[in-house]
Every structure is written in structure tokens, then in C-alpha cells.
Design a protein around this motif. Sequence first.
Motif, PDB file in Angstrom:
ATOM      1  N   MET A 106       2.335  36.907  15.779  1.00  0.00           N
ATOM      2  CA  MET A 106       2.629  35.535  16.149  1.00  0.00           C
ATOM      3  C   MET A 106       1.887  34.608  15.190  1.00  0.00           C
ATOM      4  O   MET A 106       0.694  34.759  14.961  1.00  0.00           O
ATOM      5  CB  MET A 106       2.190  35.311  17.598  1.00  0.00           C
ATOM      6  CG  MET A 106       2.517  33.930  18.114  1.00  0.00           C
ATOM      7  SD  MET A 106       2.024  33.656  19.831  1.00  0.00           S
ATOM      8  CE  MET A 106       3.416  34.329  20.691  1.00  0.00           C
ATOM      9  N   SER A 107       2.592  33.636  14.661  1.00  0.00           N
ATOM     10  CA  SER A 107       1.991  32.720  13.698  1.00  0.00           C
ATOM     11  C   SER A 107       1.064  31.721  14.402  1.00  0.00           C
ATOM     12  O   SER A 107       1.122  31.543  15.615  1.00  0.00           O
ATOM     13  CB  SER A 107       3.078  31.960  12.936  1.00  0.00           C
ATOM     14  OG  SER A 107       3.652  30.975  13.755  1.00  0.00           O
ATOM     15  N   THR A 108       0.257  31.062  13.608  1.00  0.00           N
ATOM     16  CA  THR A 108      -0.656  30.051  14.137  1.00  0.00           C
ATOM     17  C   THR A 108       0.130  28.934  14.810  1.00  0.00           C
ATOM     18  O   THR A 108      -0.256  28.460  15.884  1.00  0.00           O
ATOM     19  CB  THR A 108      -1.535  29.481  13.007  1.00  0.00           C
ATOM     20  OG1 THR A 108      -2.268  30.557  12.423  1.00  0.00           O
ATOM     21  CG2 THR A 108      -2.494  28.437  13.526  1.00  0.00           C
ATOM     22  N   ASN A 109       1.220  28.515  14.193  1.00  0.00           N
ATOM     23  CA  ASN A 109       2.043  27.460  14.796  1.00  0.00           C
ATOM     24  C   ASN A 109       2.650  27.898  16.121  1.00  0.00           C
ATOM     25  O   ASN A 109       2.751  27.093  17.038  1.00  0.00           O
ATOM     26  CB  ASN A 109       3.139  26.993  13.838  1.00  0.00           C
ATOM     27  CG  ASN A 109       2.636  25.975  12.842  1.00  0.00           C
ATOM     28  OD1 ASN A 109       1.531  25.457  12.960  1.00  0.00           O
ATOM     29  ND2 ASN A 109       3.448  25.680  11.851  1.00  0.00           N
ATOM     30  N   ASP A 110       3.052  29.156  16.218  1.00  0.00           N
ATOM     31  CA  ASP A 110       3.595  29.666  17.476  1.00  0.00           C
ATOM     32  C   ASP A 110       2.526  29.652  18.566  1.00  0.00           C
ATOM     33  O   ASP A 110       2.797  29.285  19.711  1.00  0.00           O
ATOM     34  CB  ASP A 110       4.134  31.090  17.316  1.00  0.00           C
ATOM     35  CG  ASP A 110       5.426  31.146  16.506  1.00  0.00           C
ATOM     36  OD1 ASP A 110       6.091  30.096  16.354  1.00  0.00           O
ATOM     37  OD2 ASP A 110       5.759  32.241  16.016  1.00  0.00           O
ATOM     38  N   GLU A 170       0.186  26.990  23.340  1.00  0.00           N
ATOM     39  CA  GLU A 170      -0.950  26.304  23.961  1.00  0.00           C
ATOM     40  C   GLU A 170      -0.579  24.872  24.331  1.00  0.00           C
ATOM     41  O   GLU A 170      -0.923  24.390  25.411  1.00  0.00           O
ATOM     42  CB  GLU A 170      -2.169  26.318  23.032  1.00  0.00           C
ATOM     43  CG  GLU A 170      -3.414  25.804  23.706  1.00  0.00           C
ATOM     44  CD  GLU A 170      -4.669  25.931  22.856  1.00  0.00           C
ATOM     45  OE1 GLU A 170      -5.685  25.331  23.258  1.00  0.00           O
ATOM     46  OE2 GLU A 170      -4.645  26.600  21.814  1.00  0.00           O
ATOM     47  N   LEU A 171       0.142  24.186  23.451  1.00  0.00           N
ATOM     48  CA  LEU A 171       0.585  22.827  23.738  1.00  0.00           C
ATOM     49  C   LEU A 171       1.485  22.830  24.974  1.00  0.00           C
ATOM     50  O   LEU A 171       1.318  21.994  25.871  1.00  0.00           O
ATOM     51  CB  LEU A 171       1.328  22.245  22.533  1.00  0.00           C
ATOM     52  CG  LEU A 171       1.752  20.789  22.684  1.00  0.00           C
ATOM     53  CD1 LEU A 171       1.479  20.030  21.389  1.00  0.00           C
ATOM     54  CD2 LEU A 171       3.203  20.689  23.052  1.00  0.00           C
ATOM     55  N   SER A 207       5.303  16.910  19.082  1.00  0.00           N
ATOM     56  CA  SER A 207       5.070  17.532  17.787  1.00  0.00           C
ATOM     57  C   SER A 207       3.689  18.183  17.779  1.00  0.00           C
ATOM     58  O   SER A 207       2.759  17.698  18.436  1.00  0.00           O
ATOM     59  CB  SER A 207       5.140  16.462  16.698  1.00  0.00           C
ATOM     60  OG  SER A 207       4.613  16.940  15.498  1.00  0.00           O
ATOM     61  N   LEU A 208       3.566  19.251  17.018  1.00  0.00           N
ATOM     62  CA  LEU A 208       2.251  19.876  16.857  1.00  0.00           C
ATOM     63  C   LEU A 208       1.263  18.932  16.173  1.00  0.00           C
ATOM     64  O   LEU A 208       0.051  19.139  16.274  1.00  0.00           O
ATOM     65  CB  LEU A 208       2.366  21.182  16.062  1.00  0.00           C
ATOM     66  CG  LEU A 208       3.026  22.339  16.801  1.00  0.00           C
ATOM     67  CD1 LEU A 208       3.095  23.571  15.899  1.00  0.00           C
ATOM     68  CD2 LEU A 208       2.302  22.671  18.092  1.00  0.00           C
TER      69      LEU A 208
END
Length: 76
Positions: free
Chosen positions: A1-5, A10-11, A36-37
Motif C-alpha cells: 500500500m502506498s503512502t498516499n493510500d 487515515e483521512l 484532498s490529501l
Amino acid sequence: MSTNDKKRDELSSMIEDIKTKLHIVNGAAIKPEHFSLDKFEEIKEVHAMVMKKSSFSVSEMDAIVSELGTMRDLKR
């Protein structure tokens, strides 16, 4: 799982926690995918503040929901 995922998960979790804690009736109006992240840190701060308190006045709830509204990604 990528950092953005991971950040997206978490968001999403933080938004759901906020909605639950504030007993937001129309939860569909505040969807995790509307954020948005880029706003991750700001949402994290709101989440921390909401989770610390045991109750909220109507004006506090309005202010929190309004603040979340300003963080929404209007392109979505």
C-alpha cells in the motif's frame, strides 16, 4: 500500500470519527472523498480537537462543520 493510500485511509477514518462524534445527521454531505490529501494536516488538527472534547455546543458544532466545509475540494 502506498503512502498516499495510507493517508487516504487515515483521512477517511478521521472524517468518519468526526461525523460520529458530532452526531452529524446528514453524513452524506461530508464524505471523505470530498477532501484532498493536501488538507490532511488541517483535518488531523480538527480531528484531534474533536476527539479531546466530550461534548459540543451548537455553535461549536456549526463552527467545526463550517471549517470542514472550507477544506472541501470543490473540484470533486
